[in-house]
Scaffold this motif. Structure first.
Motif, PDB file in Angstrom:
ATOM      1  N   PRO A   1      20.432  53.926  62.677  1.00  0.00           N
ATOM      2  CA  PRO A   1      20.717  52.611  62.081  1.00  0.00           C
ATOM      3  C   PRO A   1      19.451  51.947  61.543  1.00  0.00           C
ATOM      4  CG  PRO A   1      21.821  52.836  64.190  1.00  0.00           C
ATOM      5  CD  PRO A   1      20.925  54.015  64.059  1.00  0.00           C
TER       6      PRO A   1
ATOM      7  N   SER B   1      19.136  62.904  53.899  1.00  0.00           N
ATOM      8  CA  SER B   1      19.942  62.087  54.809  1.00  0.00           C
ATOM      9  C   SER B   1      21.289  62.731  55.081  1.00  0.00           C
ATOM     10  CB  SER B   1      20.127  60.679  54.229  1.00  0.00           C
ATOM     11  OG  SER B   1      20.884  60.719  53.020  1.00  0.00           O
ATOM     12  N   GLU B   2      21.842  63.434  54.093  1.00  0.00           N
ATOM     13  CA  GLU B   2      23.126  64.104  54.283  1.00  0.00           C
ATOM     14  C   GLU B   2      22.987  65.276  55.257  1.00  0.00           C
ATOM     15  OE1 GLU B   2      26.370  63.557  53.080  1.00  0.00           O
ATOM     16  OE2 GLU B   2      25.475  61.607  52.690  1.00  0.00           O
TER      17      GLU B   2
ATOM     18  N   GLY C   1      20.411  50.260  52.770  1.00  0.00           N
ATOM     19  CA  GLY C   1      21.719  50.833  52.457  1.00  0.00           C
ATOM     20  C   GLY C   1      22.250  51.755  53.530  1.00  0.00           C
ATOM     21  N   ALA C   2      21.459  51.968  54.596  1.00  0.00           N
ATOM     22  CA  ALA C   2      21.917  52.834  55.684  1.00  0.00           C
ATOM     23  C   ALA C   2      23.035  52.154  56.466  1.00  0.00           C
ATOM     24  CB  ALA C   2      20.754  53.161  56.616  1.00  0.00           C
ATOM     25  N   ARG C   3      23.954  52.938  56.966  1.00  0.00           N
ATOM     26  CA  ARG C   3      25.054  52.392  57.760  1.00  0.00           C
ATOM     27  C   ARG C   3      24.519  51.741  59.022  1.00  0.00           C
ATOM     28  NH1 ARG C   3      29.539  57.289  57.813  1.00  0.00           N
ATOM     29  NH2 ARG C   3      29.911  57.383  55.561  1.00  0.00           N
ATOM     30  N   SER C   4      25.195  50.696  59.451  1.00  0.00           N
ATOM     31  CA  SER C   4      24.733  49.947  60.623  1.00  0.00           C
ATOM     32  C   SER C   4      24.786  50.784  61.905  1.00  0.00           C
ATOM     33  CB  SER C   4      25.577  48.682  60.798  1.00  0.00           C
ATOM     34  OG  SER C   4      26.949  49.023  60.957  1.00  0.00           O
ATOM     35  N   LYS C   5      25.674  51.775  61.928  1.00  0.00           N
ATOM     36  CA  LYS C   5      25.796  52.621  63.116  1.00  0.00           C
ATOM     37  C   LYS C   5      25.078  53.956  62.961  1.00  0.00           C
ATOM     38  CE  LYS C   5      30.251  50.726  64.606  1.00  0.00           C
ATOM     39  NZ  LYS C   5      31.664  51.046  64.957  1.00  0.00           N
ATOM     40  N   GLY C   6      24.403  54.147  61.824  1.00  0.00           N
ATOM     41  CA  GLY C   6      23.760  55.425  61.586  1.00  0.00           C
ATOM     42  C   GLY C   6      24.778  56.473  61.157  1.00  0.00           C
ATOM     43  N   LYS C   7      24.321  57.692  61.004  1.00  0.00           N
ATOM     44  CA  LYS C   7      25.224  58.747  60.546  1.00  0.00           C
ATOM     45  C   LYS C   7      24.742  60.108  61.037  1.00  0.00           C
ATOM     46  CE  LYS C   7      27.151  60.837  56.347  1.00  0.00           C
ATOM     47  NZ  LYS C   7      27.110  60.872  54.869  1.00  0.00           N
TER      48      LYS C   7
END
Length: 696
Positions: free
Chosen positions: A407, A400-401, A412-418
């Motif tokens: 999203p 993931s990094e 636990g993923a950020r609501s806006k994605g990354k």
């Protein structure tokens, strides 16, 4: 405007000479001013002054020796028939014998050769020599070809083909353009138009001109829209190329007006490599990078880029806030060994490419330092440098990094994605450390990323194009891992495009003194000879990282770690230790009044007598006196002694004292004005009052 002299031996054929001059003027227009010179009427031994010289024959070189300063600026004029002449020649019946008439036998012969070189072989040319006309050797010839010298054709010739004056050859035009370093769209158009009127035997001149034009246009289109000022100079800093931005920065209109020696600081100009230097040009501050260009290990020139600091600063600040900035440069790599010289030289050449680099070496050899240096030496220096330790994160987190996620892709993923690190490294460099430890699944994803320069976020069906330079590093034997099936061979070959090996410290022990000087600073002078012997004999399995830790230990405790002392049985160690033993006992042991004193060496500060302690049970006052004596023995103008070392010395003497108890005694001694307690390297030092107390 440049000036060019067209030099002739005589002025006997002014029409032909003026034709050549007009031919050249039609091509070069206002780029060059041409003038004819006739040596038969030119003042004897008078020098000629021009930017270049065109000569009509080989014999003129000798006559120009005393008249021209720079012989390299002379070009012999070659002339060729035009395409109309070739068409007329091709219509002559095959097998015909043709008289070729020009203003001299030599020029007739030269014209005949030019036709032969063009592939005309269906007829036989006979160069005309006027001195042989009455001999009758030309009587059987009925056809003559002449370049505008009809009056010289013998009267018995039935068919005369006038092909007109020969025009200046294409290769002569190109040589003159290159010699005077001329350019411009209009001139190139004129030369290209001339190319279609002349018949050349050597197609390579045509190809070379077209290829050079295409390459120069591509470079111009790319570099002229760049925000960087770009300059290419030779080894003497004479400009070879400069783009439009560079002209704007230096406020000039032509590269010949660039004089870097007058503008750039000497320390920048005469350094082989410069990265991120600030220079002021016409009251504006620019970030300068300078790269050495070598050929056969010799400097042949430099590539210089300039970027307005106002454009760079916001980007650098943003990278700094994120921690995506490489701090090390090649000049920070401390060494004196030839093997590290070679490593750095090779790495610099690698840095000028965008190819993937695989750095291999044992743990602690400085692989990331070299990776950062490569980034800072490359054209990507002002863009992100992102380092990833592939062994430090579990597989799912590392995935993931590296690649990012959409999203709601997982719990636990950020609501806006990354955005992944590959995306964030766009235009810059990503450093994949410990690449040998990634899982088979990630190996597959990484292989596709390297091949396609595309990433797909977790939970997404859309690919994202990236422009990233990849540097990987490992201390593992990847070939062995491939044999075991734990590392993909196709990924290895994708990574191992530019392999770079950093030798361990045991193979370059000559670097140890310089490294220690850097780590220890002024404390380097405190290292005893036998301690240096110990460090030079040790193999340093932890390499530079272990050496640095040893330096930190030494700065704190003023002695080497015990595990390093395995070489102390060597003869050299014993001899050096025996020489220093008296001084060592004086400084590390304190005593009662029952033993003789150690005598100070010549030139040393006279110390009061201290004695080896026989009794381990001391009163509070005796303990305070002995601690005061130890502080006195270890006080110097630059530093005192730390509590840790005091505790160690007391333990070595058979006295176990806690750090808390020592703090209490030191506090009492300080309150009485006998010592001063400082922070950090200052340590604890004795005062003048304390010295008087000891001497009583």
């Amino acid at each position: 405007m440049k000036t060019v002299a067209i030099v002739y031996k005589t002025s006997s054929n002014m029409n032909a000479m003026n034709f050549v001059k007009e031919n050249l003027e039609g091509i070069f227009e206002d780029y060059i001013s041409f003038f004819n010179v006739h040596l038969d009427i030119y003042p004897e031994n008078s020098p000629l002054h021009a930017d270049a010289y065109l000569v009509s024959g080989d014999e003129l070189y000798e006559q120009l020796k005393e008249r021209v300063d720079n012989f390299s600026m002379i070009i012999k004029v070659e002339r060729s028939p035009d395409v109309k002449a070739l068409k007329a020649i091709s219509e002559i019946p095959s097998g015909s014998k043709v008289l070729l008439v020009n203003d001299s036998y030599e020029t007739a012969l030269d014209t005949a050769y030019s036709f032969y070189e063009m592939g005309v072989n269906h007829i036989s040319f006979v160069p005309f020599d006027s001195s042989l006309e009455r001999t009758g050797i030309y009587d059987d010839i009925e056809i003559a070809v002449t370049p505008n010298e009809v009056a010289l054709v013998p009267s018995h010739i039935k068919s005369v083909i006038n092909i007109g004056y020969r025009i200046v050859s294409f290769d002569t035009v190109v040589k003159l353009k290159q010699l005077l370093d001329l350019g411009g769209e209009r001139l190139n158009s004129n030369i290209f138009r001339h190319l279609h009127t002349v018949v050349e035997s050597a197609g390579s001149f045509y190809s070379n001109f077209i290829y050079d034009y295409l390459k120069s246009e591509m470079i111009k289109k790319v570099l002229d829209i760049s925000a960087f000022g770009t300059i290419l100079v030779d080894a003497l800093f004479e400009p070879v190329y400069a783009n439009a931005k560079a002209f704007s920065i230096f406020e000039v209109s032509d590269k010949t007006e660039l004089d870097l020696k007058k503008v750039l600081p000497q320390e920048v100009l005469y350094s082989d490599d410069v990265s991120g230097a600030e220079v002021t040009i016409n009251l504006n501050v620019y970030i300068l990078n300078k790269y050495t260009i070598t050929l056969m290990n010799e400097n042949v020139g430099y590539y210089i880029t300039l970027q307005d600091k106002r454009d760079v600063a916001p980007m650098l600040n943003s990278l700094k806030e994120k921690g995506y900035l490489a701090t090390y440069q090649f000049k920070d790599i401390i060494h004196c060994s030839s093997c590290m010289d070679k490593v750095i030289s090779t790495a610099k050449r690698m840095a000028r490419t965008d190819l993937t680099v695989l750095i291999r070496g044992e743990s602690g050899t400085g692989k990331e330092m070299v990776a950062q240096s490569i980034h800072n030496y490359s054209s990507r220096a002002n863009y992100p440098f992102i380092a990833v330790n592939c062994a430090a994160l579990p597989e799912t987190l590392l995935e993931s990094e590296l690649f990012g996620y959409e999203p709601g892709s997982f719990t636990g993923a950020r609501s806006k994605g990354k955005a992944g690190l590959f995306e964030q490294a766009h235009m810059g460099t990503i450093f994949l450390d410990e690449i040998g430890d990634i899982s088979p699944k990630l190996q597959s994803r990484l292989l596709r990323t390297i091949q396609e320069m595309q990433v797909m976020r977790i939970g997404s069906d859309k690919v994202i194009n990236i422009d990233v330079r990849i540097i990987a590093a490992t201390n593992k034997n990847l070939e062995a891992e491939i044999s075991k099936g734990s590392f993909r061979s196709d990924l290895f070959f994708r990574l191992n495009v530019l392999p770079l090996y950093i030798p361990p410290l045991r193979e370059r022990k000559e670097d140890i003194p310089d490294l220690l000087k850097s780590f220890l600073g002024t404390e380097y002078q405190s290292i005893r000879p036998y301690e240096r012997t110990v460090m030079m004999k040790y193999d340093w399995p932890g390499n530079i990282r272990e050496l640095k830790n040893t330096a930190v230990y030494y700065k704190s405790l003023y002695e080497l770690p015990e595990y390093l002392m395995d070489v102390k049985d060597s003869d050299t160690y014993k001899e050096e230790l025996q020489e220093e033993e008296p001084e060592k006992q004086c400084s590390s042991e304190y005593a009662s009044s029952s033993a003789p004193a150690c005598q100070p060496s010549a030139g040393s500060i006279s110390r009061p007598k201290h004695y080896r302690m026989r009794r381990l049970s001391l009163t509070e006052d005796e303990l305070k006196d002995n601690i005061l004596s130890l502080i006195y023995d270890n006080s110097a103008p630059a530093h005192g002694i730390g509590r840790t070392l005091l505790v160690q010395i007391l333990k070595n003497s058979g006295i176990n004292i806690s750090d808390g108890k020592l703090r209490e005694i030191l506090s009492v001694l300080a309150s009485e004005g006998l010592i001063e307690i400082g922070r950090g390297r200052f340590g604890t030092r004795i005062t003048e009052i304390g010295i008087d107390r000891i001497k009583r």
